[in-house]
Design an enzyme around this catalytic site. Structure first.
Site, PDB file in Angstrom:
ATOM      1  N   SER A  68       3.599  -2.453 -13.407  1.00 59.53           N
ATOM      2  CA  SER A  68       3.510  -2.104 -14.550  1.00 59.53           C
ATOM      3  C   SER A  68       5.254  -2.350 -15.186  1.00 59.53           C
ATOM      4  O   SER A  68       5.566  -2.347 -15.893  1.00 59.53           O
ATOM      5  CB  SER A  68       3.133  -0.834 -15.111  1.00 59.53           C
ATOM      6  OG  SER A  68       2.548  -0.253 -15.915  1.00 59.53           O
ATOM      7  N   ASP A 286       2.389  -4.196 -18.171  1.00 60.67           N
ATOM      8  CA  ASP A 286       0.913  -4.438 -17.831  1.00 60.67           C
ATOM      9  C   ASP A 286      -0.173  -4.541 -18.954  1.00 60.67           C
ATOM     10  O   ASP A 286      -0.804  -4.133 -19.008  1.00 60.67           O
ATOM     11  CB  ASP A 286       0.461  -4.081 -16.371  1.00 60.67           C
ATOM     12  CG  ASP A 286       0.619  -2.769 -16.252  1.00 60.67           C
ATOM     13  OD1 ASP A 286       1.249  -2.060 -16.798  1.00 60.67           O
ATOM     14  OD2 ASP A 286      -0.107  -2.820 -15.380  1.00 60.67           O
ATOM     15  N   ASP A 288      -1.083  -1.581 -20.689  1.00 64.01           N
ATOM     16  CA  ASP A 288      -2.022  -0.015 -20.256  1.00 64.01           C
ATOM     17  C   ASP A 288      -1.562   1.078 -21.216  1.00 64.01           C
ATOM     18  O   ASP A 288      -2.072   2.048 -20.925  1.00 64.01           O
ATOM     19  CB  ASP A 288      -2.564  -0.170 -18.731  1.00 64.01           C
ATOM     20  CG  ASP A 288      -0.897   0.721 -18.036  1.00 64.01           C
ATOM     21  OD1 ASP A 288      -0.008   0.652 -18.245  1.00 64.01           O
ATOM     22  OD2 ASP A 288      -1.201   0.607 -16.811  1.00 64.01           O
ATOM     23  N   GLU A 378      -1.995  10.608 -21.628  1.00 60.13           N
ATOM     24  CA  GLU A 378       0.041  10.843 -21.475  1.00 60.13           C
ATOM     25  C   GLU A 378       0.716  11.280 -22.256  1.00 60.13           C
ATOM     26  O   GLU A 378       0.971  10.085 -23.351  1.00 60.13           O
ATOM     27  CB  GLU A 378       0.229  10.210 -20.377  1.00 60.13           C
ATOM     28  CG  GLU A 378      -0.824  10.500 -18.726  1.00 60.13           C
ATOM     29  CD  GLU A 378       0.021   9.663 -17.765  1.00 60.13           C
ATOM     30  OE1 GLU A 378       0.034  10.431 -16.394  1.00 60.13           O
ATOM     31  OE2 GLU A 378      -0.502   8.886 -17.568  1.00 60.13           O
ATOM     32  N   ALA A 379       1.739  11.638 -22.368  1.00 61.98           N
ATOM     33  CA  ALA A 379       3.238  11.044 -24.096  1.00 61.98           C
ATOM     34  C   ALA A 379       3.410   9.959 -23.438  1.00 61.98           C
ATOM     35  O   ALA A 379       4.564   9.717 -24.335  1.00 61.98           O
ATOM     36  CB  ALA A 379       3.845  12.001 -22.953  1.00 61.98           C
ATOM     37  N   ARG A 503       9.750  17.623 -11.197  1.00 59.61           N
ATOM     38  CA  ARG A 503       8.254  16.658 -10.040  1.00 59.61           C
ATOM     39  C   ARG A 503       9.412  15.092  -9.145  1.00 59.61           C
ATOM     40  O   ARG A 503      10.141  14.416  -9.752  1.00 59.61           O
ATOM     41  CB  ARG A 503       6.997  16.518 -10.550  1.00 59.61           C
ATOM     42  CG  ARG A 503       7.393  15.515 -11.978  1.00 59.61           C
ATOM     43  CD  ARG A 503       5.921  15.101 -12.574  1.00 59.61           C
ATOM     44  NE  ARG A 503       4.953  14.347 -11.902  1.00 59.61           N
ATOM     45  CZ  ARG A 503       5.198  13.049 -11.849  1.00 59.61           C
ATOM     46  NH1 ARG A 503       6.244  12.386 -13.043  1.00 59.61           N
ATOM     47  NH2 ARG A 503       5.108  12.359 -11.127  1.00 59.61           N
TER      48      ARG A 503
END
Ligand code: G16
Length: 547
Positions: A68, A286, A288, A378-379, A503
């Site tokens: 991706s 990819d 998305d 998602e942002a 994270r």
């Protein structure tokens, strides 16, 4: 009771030995690391996909070979469950166990344990559909995957080179074929036809929008977007850029959705092309993820990310639901992650129920399924809209009382066809955004003014071991290393409207730091200070400490 085909497994597994000293982890979106190290992982995923299908009574499982948004030398693989959604979480653990068995014998032993514990009937058929993106490492990795299929006796269908969302679509289309829930024709053409005909119905009678510039990240989205463009004809003109899918090193390089979102800049290749006010969007490697942007009259760059897409789309759907006379019966909700801009969360939460979950489409998807209509983004531009089965049924059977209700209902039904409900899909999302812009007569400027983003900064920190970072509260707080969260809290308190969290990435070997505050300088300052804390805590090489 059928047995594992030990001879074939041994022979083929020996051709794909696991590299010593490497640990593989099924992360945010499957296994993802340097493509040159992934041969054994691919073989073993091939075998696992066969077992997953057998476990589900021969339903077709999807396998996508892609990394991706990652750099070109990386590659990856993920499994897709029969309804087109991400692999069930408990099987991610099996995938990690199998991928890390040090030898062929250990691998076979792990397989036997899985077959026994998961009560897999090996006499059942195994069916898989698989595809890859345009990465140079793809063909060799697919060959290893095919050896895995061969070893366990999978009846495999090669969907060749296509986008991740098309592969998800195919899985659902194959598994629903001939049922009352038939999702569409099980081919890339079927997908293009489904999306484009829903789009044409939705924009029928409206003034065609000006052409849209599409940055294809030099990835597989370039091929899909070119095909879609043919299907769309005059209903929407696409001007494709960054379509060099065979140029070494070009993939995701200074272009694509991740570049635009992370650097908050226009891809350099579009600087001389994009005119003030013109709409443009970027896909990722990819296809998305989707990010829109435009330049204002002064040539300043404005980004319309996943949060802005969620705000635009959710408001439109709520309007249609009310317009169809179903406002009391259908609840629309939004799902975001900690990366959502604070201003977007405020805007949405003032109007709709909003849930915050951990990063990863798999988490957002499941949370969105709890709403009648769940909008998740998602942002970073990854997302879609889910209509629950009951809602879809209601939309198809509801009797409108007025012509206006009938029109709104018709639009909602067409939206259920336009939207790829299996996974975030840049092309389907792009058509969805275009529909709303046409209906609202919005340019990027009006869309952008729905709310004003708090300035923010996303930073990657390279540390010796990102696994020491553990989070809680939908990844908004660290529980390990001990004491670090308190230091972050102290720092954040010094910034007006400051927010920051840390994270470990599940797709790259880095720790991510996000920060927002009232000014660009403050957001940058906070991000780099938190990154410095992370770096010191993780024992990084001080010469590479974030400046
Ligand atoms: C994948 C996931 C996304 C996630 C992203 C980054 O995207 O599908 O849900 O937001 O990775 O994840 P992380 O921060 O854990 O690295 P993609 O587009 O790369 O498949």
């Amino acid at each position: 009771m059928a047995e594992l085909p030990l001879e074939a497994l041994r022979k083929l597994s020996d051709l794909h030995p696991k590299p010593a000293n490497l640990h593989f982890q099924y992360g945010t979106a499957g296994f993802r690391t340097l493509g040159s190290t992934m041969d054994s992982v691919m073989f073993r995923v091939g075998v696992l996909a066969g077992l997953r299908s057998k476990k589900l009574d021969g339903k077709t499982i999807g396998v996508m070979v892609t990394a991706s948004h990652n750099p070109e030398p990386d590659n990856g693989v993920k499994l897709v469950d029969p309804r087109g959604e991400m692999l069930e979480a408990s099987w991610e653990v099996h995938a990690t166990t199998l991928a890390n068995a040090p030898t062929t014998e250990a691998f076979i032993e792990a397989l036997s344990t899985l077959v026994k514990n998961a009560k897999i009937d090996l006499s059942k058929p195994a069916r898989v559909v698989y595809a890859r993106d345009t990465r140079p490492s793809g063909p060799a990795l697919v060959a290893a995957l095919e050896d895995g299929f061969k070893a366990i006796g999978v009846s495999a269908r090669n969907a060749e080179v296509t986008t991740t969302p098309v592969l998800h679509y195919l899985v659902k289309a194959i598994n629903t074929k001939g049922t009352k829930d038939e999702y569409g024709e099980d081919s890339e053409e079927g997908y293009m036809e489904k999306l484009s005909s829903a789009f044409k119905k939705l924009v029928a009678g409206k003034v065609s929008p000006p052409p849209l510039i599409v940055d294809c990240a030099n990835g597989v989205g370039a091929r899909a977007a070119a095909k879609l463009s043919d299907y769309l004809g005059d209903s929407l003109k696409l001007i494709l850029h960054n379509t060099a899918t065979t140029t070494p090193g070009a993939l995701n390089n200074a272009c694509g959705a991740d570049f635009v979102k992370t650097s908050q800049k226009i891809p350099p290749s579009l600087v001389s092309i994009l005119k003030p006010g013109q709409r443009a969007c970027s896909l990722d490697g990819d296809a998305d993820r989707l990010i829109y942007f435009y330049l204002d009259d002064r040539g300043l760059f404005h980004m319309l990310d996943g949060d802005k897409i969620a705000a635009l789309v959710a408001a439109f759907i709520v309007e249609l639901v009310k317009g169809a006379g179903l406002g009391e019966e259908i609840q629309v909700g939004v799902v975001q992650t900690a990366y959502a801009n604070g201003a977007s969360t405020k805007y949405l939460a003032d109007r709709l129920p909003v849930t915050c979950v951990s990063t990863g489409v798999k988490h957002l998807h499941h949370a969105a399924e709890r709403y009648d209509i769940g909008v998740y983004f998602e942002a970073n531009g990854h997302g879609t809209v889910l209509f629950s089965p009951e809602t879809t049924e209601k939309l198809n059977t509801h009797q409108p009382s007025t012509p206006a209700q009938s029109t709104a209902l018709g639009h909602l039904v067409n939206l259920t066809r336009l939207i790829n409900q299996t996974v975030g899909d840049a092309l389907s999302d792009m058509l969805l955004v275009e529909v709303v812009l046409v209906y609202k007569s919005y340019s990027g400027i009006e869309w952008d003014s729905l709310y004003h983003d708090l300035p923010n900064r996303l930073v990657k920190v390279v540390v010796p071991d990102r696994n020491i970072f553990k989070t809680e509260d939908a990844e908004r707080r660290l529980i390990s290393p001990p004491g670090l969260q308190q230091k972050i809290d102290e720092l954040v308190r010094r910034y007006e409207f400051g927010r920051a969290f840390v994270r470990p990435s599940g797709t790259e070997d880095v720790v991510r730091v996000y920060a927002e505050a009232t000014s660009r300088a403050q957001a940058d300052d906070l991000a780099y200070r938190v990154a410095g804390l992370v770096y010191d805590e993780a024992g990084g090489d001080t010469s590479r400490r974030p400046a």
